[in-house]
Design a protein around this motif. Structure first.
Motif, PDB file in Angstrom:
ATOM      1  N   LYS A 239      18.574 -20.134  -9.975  1.00 23.95           N
ATOM      2  CA  LYS A 239      18.279 -19.391  -9.232  1.00 23.95           C
ATOM      3  C   LYS A 239      18.058 -18.087  -9.230  1.00 23.95           C
ATOM      4  CE  LYS A 239      18.669 -18.713  -4.075  1.00 23.95           C
ATOM      5  NZ  LYS A 239      19.201 -19.152  -2.687  1.00 23.95           N
ATOM      6  N   VAL A 240      18.704 -18.187  -9.356  1.00 20.43           N
ATOM      7  CA  VAL A 240      19.329 -15.990  -9.931  1.00 20.43           C
ATOM      8  C   VAL A 240      18.163 -15.562 -10.109  1.00 20.43           C
ATOM      9  CG1 VAL A 240      20.822 -14.099 -10.191  1.00 20.43           C
ATOM     10  CG2 VAL A 240      21.112 -15.534  -8.779  1.00 20.43           C
ATOM     11  N   VAL A 241      17.970 -16.258 -11.847  1.00 19.69           N
ATOM     12  CA  VAL A 241      17.558 -15.205 -12.783  1.00 19.69           C
ATOM     13  C   VAL A 241      16.146 -15.096 -12.570  1.00 19.69           C
ATOM     14  CG1 VAL A 241      16.646 -15.741 -15.482  1.00 19.69           C
ATOM     15  CG2 VAL A 241      18.890 -15.937 -14.779  1.00 19.69           C
ATOM     16  N   PRO A 242      15.238 -16.535 -11.697  1.00 22.67           N
ATOM     17  CA  PRO A 242      13.907 -16.367 -12.416  1.00 22.67           C
ATOM     18  C   PRO A 242      13.303 -15.755 -10.470  1.00 22.67           C
ATOM     19  CG  PRO A 242      15.039 -18.384 -11.895  1.00 22.67           C
ATOM     20  CD  PRO A 242      15.412 -17.865 -12.340  1.00 22.67           C
ATOM     21  N   MET A 243      14.496 -15.876  -9.530  1.00 22.83           N
ATOM     22  CA  MET A 243      13.794 -14.718  -8.560  1.00 22.83           C
ATOM     23  C   MET A 243      13.921 -13.379  -9.120  1.00 22.83           C
ATOM     24  SD  MET A 243      16.143 -14.774  -5.156  1.00 22.83           S
ATOM     25  CE  MET A 243      17.367 -13.027  -5.723  1.00 22.83           C
ATOM     26  N   TYR A 409      25.414 -24.164 -26.276  1.00 18.66           N
ATOM     27  CA  TYR A 409      25.111 -23.172 -25.383  1.00 18.66           C
ATOM     28  C   TYR A 409      24.129 -22.075 -24.512  1.00 18.66           C
ATOM     29  CZ  TYR A 409      27.781 -25.993 -22.645  1.00 18.66           C
ATOM     30  OH  TYR A 409      28.602 -27.387 -22.382  1.00 18.66           O
ATOM     31  N   ILE A 410      24.533 -20.738 -26.408  1.00 21.07           N
ATOM     32  CA  ILE A 410      23.994 -19.658 -26.619  1.00 21.07           C
ATOM     33  C   ILE A 410      23.438 -20.254 -27.571  1.00 21.07           C
ATOM     34  CG2 ILE A 410      24.002 -17.285 -26.360  1.00 21.07           C
ATOM     35  CD1 ILE A 410      26.417 -17.441 -24.625  1.00 21.07           C
ATOM     36  N   SER A 416      15.834 -12.412 -29.872  1.00 22.62           N
ATOM     37  CA  SER A 416      15.750 -12.662 -28.288  1.00 22.62           C
ATOM     38  C   SER A 416      17.559 -13.507 -28.184  1.00 22.62           C
ATOM     39  CB  SER A 416      14.629 -13.819 -27.763  1.00 22.62           C
ATOM     40  OG  SER A 416      15.186 -15.530 -29.068  1.00 22.62           O
ATOM     41  N   VAL A 417      18.147 -13.849 -27.174  1.00 25.54           N
ATOM     42  CA  VAL A 417      18.943 -14.711 -26.934  1.00 25.54           C
ATOM     43  C   VAL A 417      18.870 -15.885 -25.252  1.00 25.54           C
ATOM     44  CG1 VAL A 417      21.530 -14.793 -26.402  1.00 25.54           C
ATOM     45  CG2 VAL A 417      20.648 -12.920 -27.112  1.00 25.54           C
ATOM     46  N   GLN A 418      18.534 -16.913 -26.609  1.00 26.98           N
ATOM     47  CA  GLN A 418      18.332 -18.242 -25.988  1.00 26.98           C
ATOM     48  C   GLN A 418      20.141 -19.051 -24.890  1.00 26.98           C
ATOM     49  OE1 GLN A 418      16.826 -20.962 -28.611  1.00 26.98           O
ATOM     50  NE2 GLN A 418      15.428 -19.893 -28.988  1.00 26.98           N
ATOM     51  N   ILE A 419      20.007 -19.147 -23.498  1.00 28.84           N
ATOM     52  CA  ILE A 419      21.207 -20.001 -22.920  1.00 28.84           C
ATOM     53  C   ILE A 419      20.339 -21.310 -22.790  1.00 28.84           C
ATOM     54  CG2 ILE A 419      22.318 -19.513 -21.383  1.00 28.84           C
ATOM     55  CD1 ILE A 419      21.569 -16.702 -21.442  1.00 28.84           C
ATOM     56  N   GLU A 420      21.229 -22.346 -22.364  1.00 29.17           N
ATOM     57  CA  GLU A 420      20.573 -23.555 -22.173  1.00 29.17           C
ATOM     58  C   GLU A 420      21.697 -23.448 -21.162  1.00 29.17           C
ATOM     59  OE1 GLU A 420      18.341 -25.316 -23.057  1.00 29.17           O
ATOM     60  OE2 GLU A 420      18.436 -23.896 -24.502  1.00 29.17           O
ATOM     61  N   LEU A 421      21.364 -23.713 -19.675  1.00 25.29           N
ATOM     62  CA  LEU A 421      22.469 -24.137 -18.261  1.00 25.29           C
ATOM     63  C   LEU A 421      21.832 -25.444 -18.052  1.00 25.29           C
ATOM     64  CD1 LEU A 421      21.815 -21.252 -16.382  1.00 25.29           C
ATOM     65  CD2 LEU A 421      23.774 -21.373 -17.994  1.00 25.29           C
ATOM     66  N   PRO A 422      23.762 -26.715 -18.644  1.00 25.16           N
ATOM     67  CA  PRO A 422      23.416 -27.859 -18.213  1.00 25.16           C
ATOM     68  C   PRO A 422      22.755 -28.963 -17.213  1.00 25.16           C
ATOM     69  CG  PRO A 422      25.649 -27.395 -18.076  1.00 25.16           C
ATOM     70  CD  PRO A 422      24.979 -26.034 -18.699  1.00 25.16           C
ATOM     71  N   LYS A 423      22.676 -29.990 -16.589  1.00 27.22           N
ATOM     72  CA  LYS A 423      22.542 -30.060 -15.117  1.00 27.22           C
ATOM     73  C   LYS A 423      24.148 -29.849 -14.292  1.00 27.22           C
ATOM     74  CE  LYS A 423      21.802 -35.374 -13.445  1.00 27.22           C
ATOM     75  NZ  LYS A 423      22.154 -34.912 -12.533  1.00 27.22           N
ATOM     76  N   ALA A 425      24.779 -30.225 -10.125  1.00 24.93           N
ATOM     77  CA  ALA A 425      24.362 -31.453  -8.744  1.00 24.93           C
ATOM     78  C   ALA A 425      23.271 -32.005  -8.628  1.00 24.93           C
ATOM     79  CB  ALA A 425      25.863 -30.900  -7.764  1.00 24.93           C
ATOM     80  N   LEU A 426      22.815 -30.822  -7.955  1.00 25.81           N
ATOM     81  CA  LEU A 426      21.651 -30.931  -7.547  1.00 25.81           C
ATOM     82  C   LEU A 426      19.917 -30.522  -8.290  1.00 25.81           C
ATOM     83  CD1 LEU A 426      22.433 -28.443  -4.166  1.00 25.81           C
ATOM     84  CD2 LEU A 426      22.319 -31.517  -4.419  1.00 25.81           C
ATOM     85  N   LYS A 427      20.563 -29.660  -9.894  1.00 27.13           N
ATOM     86  CA  LYS A 427      19.180 -29.666 -10.645  1.00 27.13           C
ATOM     87  C   LYS A 427      19.531 -29.664 -11.650  1.00 27.13           C
ATOM     88  CE  LYS A 427      18.120 -25.635  -8.200  1.00 27.13           C
ATOM     89  NZ  LYS A 427      17.974 -23.876  -8.328  1.00 27.13           N
ATOM     90  N   GLY A 428      18.680 -30.177 -12.766  1.00 29.64           N
ATOM     91  CA  GLY A 428      18.504 -31.057 -14.305  1.00 29.64           C
ATOM     92  C   GLY A 428      18.754 -29.406 -15.337  1.00 29.64           C
ATOM     93  N   PRO A 429      18.705 -29.476 -16.036  1.00 35.36           N
ATOM     94  CA  PRO A 429      19.483 -28.341 -17.438  1.00 35.36           C
ATOM     95  C   PRO A 429      17.915 -27.604 -17.386  1.00 35.36           C
ATOM     96  CG  PRO A 429      18.339 -30.730 -18.189  1.00 35.36           C
ATOM     97  CD  PRO A 429      19.080 -30.880 -17.165  1.00 35.36           C
ATOM     98  N   VAL A 430      18.530 -26.454 -17.421  1.00 34.29           N
ATOM     99  CA  VAL A 430      17.007 -25.340 -17.501  1.00 34.29           C
ATOM    100  C   VAL A 430      18.368 -24.454 -18.530  1.00 34.29           C
ATOM    101  CG1 VAL A 430      16.680 -22.975 -16.332  1.00 34.29           C
ATOM    102  CG2 VAL A 430      17.469 -25.009 -15.221  1.00 34.29           C
ATOM    103  N   SER A 431      16.845 -24.141 -19.341  1.00 30.60           N
ATOM    104  CA  SER A 431      16.402 -23.180 -21.505  1.00 30.60           C
ATOM    105  C   SER A 431      16.226 -21.790 -19.849  1.00 30.60           C
ATOM    106  CB  SER A 431      15.606 -23.531 -21.644  1.00 30.60           C
ATOM    107  OG  SER A 431      16.256 -25.230 -22.709  1.00 30.60           O
ATOM    108  N   LEU A 432      16.890 -21.045 -20.529  1.00 28.90           N
ATOM    109  CA  LEU A 432      16.349 -19.688 -20.542  1.00 28.90           C
ATOM    110  C   LEU A 432      16.589 -18.213 -21.581  1.00 28.90           C
ATOM    111  CD1 LEU A 432      19.015 -18.537 -17.141  1.00 28.90           C
ATOM    112  CD2 LEU A 432      16.756 -19.478 -17.052  1.00 28.90           C
ATOM    113  N   GLU A 433      15.740 -17.343 -21.469  1.00 29.11           N
ATOM    114  CA  GLU A 433      15.210 -17.135 -22.765  1.00 29.11           C
ATOM    115  C   GLU A 433      15.518 -15.041 -22.407  1.00 29.11           C
ATOM    116  OE1 GLU A 433      13.740 -16.484 -27.197  1.00 29.11           O
ATOM    117  OE2 GLU A 433      12.316 -17.644 -25.566  1.00 29.11           O
TER     118      GLU A 433
END
Length: 598
Positions: A239-243, A409-410, A416-423, A425-433
């Motif tokens: 939630k924090v990164v896109p916000m 995960y990184i 760039s730096v790619q960050i993979e956050l796994p699934k 409880a309430l949200k599926g996996p998310v890829s950040l860059e």
């Protein structure tokens, strides 16, 4: 999106300047000894001069002399009540080198898990509960009501990911004590402190961290307790990164030219973080190799180019300058180390050879005005005033360019730096860059802090998995015994939350003969050095345009505050403003003149 604010004039467009002295002392929201002294040209909407001062003398390098080296991490932890564990960790690294001890792998994974929790805790509480206030609805309403009106009618591009419909809704969520996100972040900070305590016993001064490893009893239950909290944090970061991306991007769009706020030449230093115990033996002769295996890559970035990732070169390039500091020089005093353990010559101005000679005096902005010395990095030609980008900007920039980190995960890609956050409880996996930005400025320092929170969480997932492998295989030893030598020269390098941290130690007759810790604040908050080069705070503030809509009588200096706080200064709370009794300086100068007393 556009703003109605006038475009700041260039220096060449100035004629008769009406300069107003405006000072904030103390500044920030942490400890209370940092002052920012400025001269502002309101006619042309520009800060034309800035001096950074510190009114506190600590003296750790003095009273460390003669102490038992084994006490170093317990003592130096007390340098700071926020990042004391970073000092303790760095001191243990220096001690490991001095004693020739390599901690068991599990012990090192536990240290990494503790440090990751510290990054998550500190960046979270500073970004959301201290820096975030500078961008909250109440602050923007007081300083840029036109921007707030625009925010009310601007949809948040990532509304579906963070739940806030407009940019103004994000700003309202950051209001202190009443904002939804502000309160949520406070709860998160509690769980991250618990994570640290699980690994190292106590926060912020660890009770189970020692040279040679840790005293923590490692069990599957311990790791489960940590991972449970970590996964909640991972969900929070989705939630924090896109916000924050939405918020910071909005300021660029709403205020054309805002990239100039806090902008300075890209001169970034990172000393690396998170050791890989498969490679790190803490031997100086191998430091180049094991330094490059860190999970945050050490390096120096000059004008966007990666100059080095070699910790030996980084070490030998450190210079401690005085200039505008309240100290007598140590020229002529004893040289503790003339050559490093590899036979390389060591400069007199290196921390191994520094003497601390305090010389209290009246503050004079034209001469001596701060207790902070001026660390610089010698690239072979110049003594560069490196900054840390608040910590995360330099860490992500060097790691991205080096392209050495790839742990699932990184992944560092070179750009760039790619960050993979796994699934979760309430949200599926998310890829950040996180992509290397165009500028080293206020907004990008803050944006990097958000992304590094996700980076630290992803790294912690990896460390927890490696720790569990050790436990399940029955390799549960967490500490290795050692003996203190009669003579030794050593150093420790890591990243404190706010950036570069080094501890340099000389042992003679089994006692500390010389000890100098250099945290990020001296690098960032340094005054003008002996060559007249301003420190990073000073450099980033002076010359920046003013976008605040208030007139001179009601001016709050919000963009100055945002710039200084973007470096995450570990100097304290309670901001007061002094206007020099309203004194106005009428100065006539040519476009080539400066206001530095020359």
């Amino acid at each position: 999106m556009t703003s109605t604010l006038p475009t700041p004039a260039t220096p060449s467009e100035r004629g008769n300047d009406s300069l107003v002295e405006m000072n904030w002392d103390p500044i920030t929201r942490i400890v209370g000894s940092l002052g920012i002294y400025t001269k502002i040209d309101f006619a042309n909407r520009e800060v034309v001069e800035c001096h950074s001062t510190s009114s506190i003398f600590r003296g750790y390098s003095i009273f460390m002399k003669g102490k038992d080296p084994r006490d170093a991490h317990f003592i130096t932890s007390r340098i700071c009540g926020i990042c004391g564990d970073n000092h303790a960790t760095c001191s243990c690294y220096a001690q490991n080198m001095a004693y020739g001890v390599k901690p068991p792998n599990l012990g090192e994974w536990i240290v990494n898990l503790g440090e990751a929790a510290e990054y998550m805790f500190d960046h979270n509480i500073f970004q959301e509960n201290l820096v975030g206030v500078d961008y909250c609805e109440r602050m923007v309403k007081e300083t840029n009501p036109g921007v707030l009106a625009l925010a009310e009618n601007t949809r948040a591009p990532h509304e579906g990911e963070h739940g806030y419909r407009t940019i103004a809704d994000i700003m309202r969520s950051l209001n202190p004590f009443t904002g939804e996100f502000y309160r949520e972040a406070l709860q998160v900070s509690r769980s991250t402190r618990e994570m640290f305590c699980l690994m190292e016993g106590r926060h912020v001064h660890p009770s189970t961290l020692y040279p040679g490893g840790v005293g923590t009893v490692a069990t599957i239950q311990l790791m489960t307790d940590y991972i449970t909290r970590l996964m909640r944090y991972v969900e929070f970061m989705k939630k924090v990164v896109p916000m924050h991306d939405d918020l910071f991007d909005f300021f660029y769009e709403a205020l054309p030219g805002y990239e100039q706020v806090g902008l300075r030449r890209t001169l970034l230093g990172c000393w690396g973080a998170f050791q890989d115990p498969e490679y790190c033996n803490f031997a100086y002769k191998d430091m180049t190799e094991w330094g490059r295996k860190m999970y945050v890559t050490p390096g120096v970035v000059v004008d966007g180019k990666l100059v080095t990732t070699d910790l030996v070169r980084i070490n030998l390039g450190i210079r401690i300058m005085l200039g505008s500091s309240y100290y007598q020089d140590w020229t002529g005093q004893e040289m503790f180390v003339t050559k490093d353990p590899l036979g390389n010559p060591v400069d007199r101005r290196h921390p191994w050879n520094q003497h601390t000679n305090p010389q209290p005096q009246r503050r004079d902005l034209g001469d001596k005005y701060s207790w902070v010395m001026s660390p610089r990095w010698f690239d072979g030609t110049d003594n560069l005033a490196l900054d840390t980008g608040g910590g995360p900007l330099a860490r992500l920039w060097t790691t991205a360019l080096a392209g050495l980190v790839d742990i699932g995960y990184i992944k560092a890609t070179g750009t760039s730096v790619q960050i993979e956050l796994p699934k979760t409880a309430l949200k599926g996996p998310v890829s950040l860059e996180w992509t290397i930005p165009q500028w080293s400025n206020t907004l990008e320092r803050n944006r990097a802090r958000t992304y590094f929170q996700a980076y630290a969480a992803a790294a912690a997932l990896h460390f927890a998995e490696k720790a569990l492998e050790e436990i399940r295989a029955g390799r549960t030893k967490t500490w290795e015994s050692f003996e203190v030598p009669d003579e030794a020269v050593s150093c420790g390098f890591t990243e404190a939350v706010r950036g570069v941290l080094s501890h340099h130690m000389v042992i003679r007759d089994g006692k500390i003969a010389n000890y100098h810790p250099y945290p990020p604040t001296p690098w960032n908050a340094s005054p003008r050095d002996s060559s007249g080069t301003p420190g990073p705070y000073e450099d980033a503030v002076q010359g920046q345009p003013i976008f605040e809509e208030n007139d001179r009588e009601h001016f709050k200096g919000i963009d100055i505050m945002r710039t200084v706080r973007s470096f995450d200064p570990c100097l304290p709370c309670g901001v007061h403003m002094y206007l020099g009794e309203g004194k106005t300086l009428d100065v006539l100068h040519s476009p080539t003149q400066t206001l530095t007393g020359e």
